[in-house]
Write a protein that holds these residues in place. Structure first.
Motif, PDB file in Angstrom:
ATOM      1  N   ASP A  79      49.296  34.963  45.407  1.00 44.28           N
ATOM      2  CA  ASP A  79      48.930  35.476  44.085  1.00 44.28           C
ATOM      3  C   ASP A  79      47.618  36.258  44.136  1.00 44.28           C
ATOM      4  N   ALA A  80      46.644  35.745  44.881  1.00 44.04           N
ATOM      5  CA  ALA A  80      45.355  36.436  44.997  1.00 44.04           C
ATOM      6  C   ALA A  80      45.521  37.779  45.706  1.00 44.04           C
ATOM      7  N   ILE A  81      46.330  37.800  46.751  1.00 46.36           N
ATOM      8  CA  ILE A  81      46.578  39.064  47.474  1.00 46.36           C
ATOM      9  C   ILE A  81      47.276  40.062  46.562  1.00 46.36           C
ATOM     10  N   ALA A  82      48.260  39.588  45.788  1.00 49.60           N
ATOM     11  CA  ALA A  82      48.969  40.483  44.872  1.00 49.60           C
ATOM     12  C   ALA A  82      48.010  41.087  43.847  1.00 49.60           C
ATOM     13  N   LEU A  83      47.094  40.282  43.355  1.00 45.84           N
ATOM     14  CA  LEU A  83      46.108  40.774  42.385  1.00 45.84           C
ATOM     15  C   LEU A  83      45.210  41.837  43.021  1.00 45.84           C
ATOM     16  N   GLU A  84      44.753  41.590  44.239  1.00 41.89           N
ATOM     17  CA  GLU A  84      43.891  42.557  44.926  1.00 41.89           C
ATOM     18  C   GLU A  84      44.639  43.849  45.233  1.00 41.89           C
ATOM     19  N   VAL A  85      45.897  43.748  45.628  1.00 39.34           N
ATOM     20  CA  VAL A  85      46.694  44.951  45.897  1.00 39.34           C
ATOM     21  C   VAL A  85      46.849  45.763  44.622  1.00 39.34           C
TER      22      VAL A  85
END
Length: 107
Positions: A79-85
């Protein structure tokens, strides 16, 4: 179904459909032997599709597997990676917009 098995199933379906079309074309050309070969190949393809299809019951993960702390941590990381992307994408769109505006004002 594994990815590899899924690919082979798609190949078998395409093979069967092509041979079914071939039956029609061979019959239209009145070629009996050609038609018979396509019938045999179509049956072979249909058998392959049947063998590759998923016939067993699907196993659902138990509640214990879903409450694994490692799985929860992995989900939070994804979820954190998706937000950063998504933020990177927004920044790139904004940067592209600024560059387009600068090019328009320069001309």
């Amino acid at each position: 179904m594994s990815r590899r098995r899924g690919v082979w199933k798609v190949v078998a379906v395409v093979f069967t459909v092509v041979n079914l079309i071939g039956i029609g074309m061979a019959v239209a050309a009145q070629e009996q032997m050609h038609s018979a070969i396509h019938v045999a190949l179509s049956l072979l393809g249909a058998y392959a599709v049947w063998r590759l299809s998923d016939r067993g019951p699907r196993v659902e993960p138990t509640g214990d597997a879903l409450s694994d702390p490692r799985l929860e941590a992995l989900q939070q990381s994804v979820d954190a990676i998706a937000l950063e992307v998504e933020r990177i994408g927004e920044a790139q769109r904004f940067h592209a917009k600024l560059q387009a505006e600068q090019k328009e004002s320069a001309h």
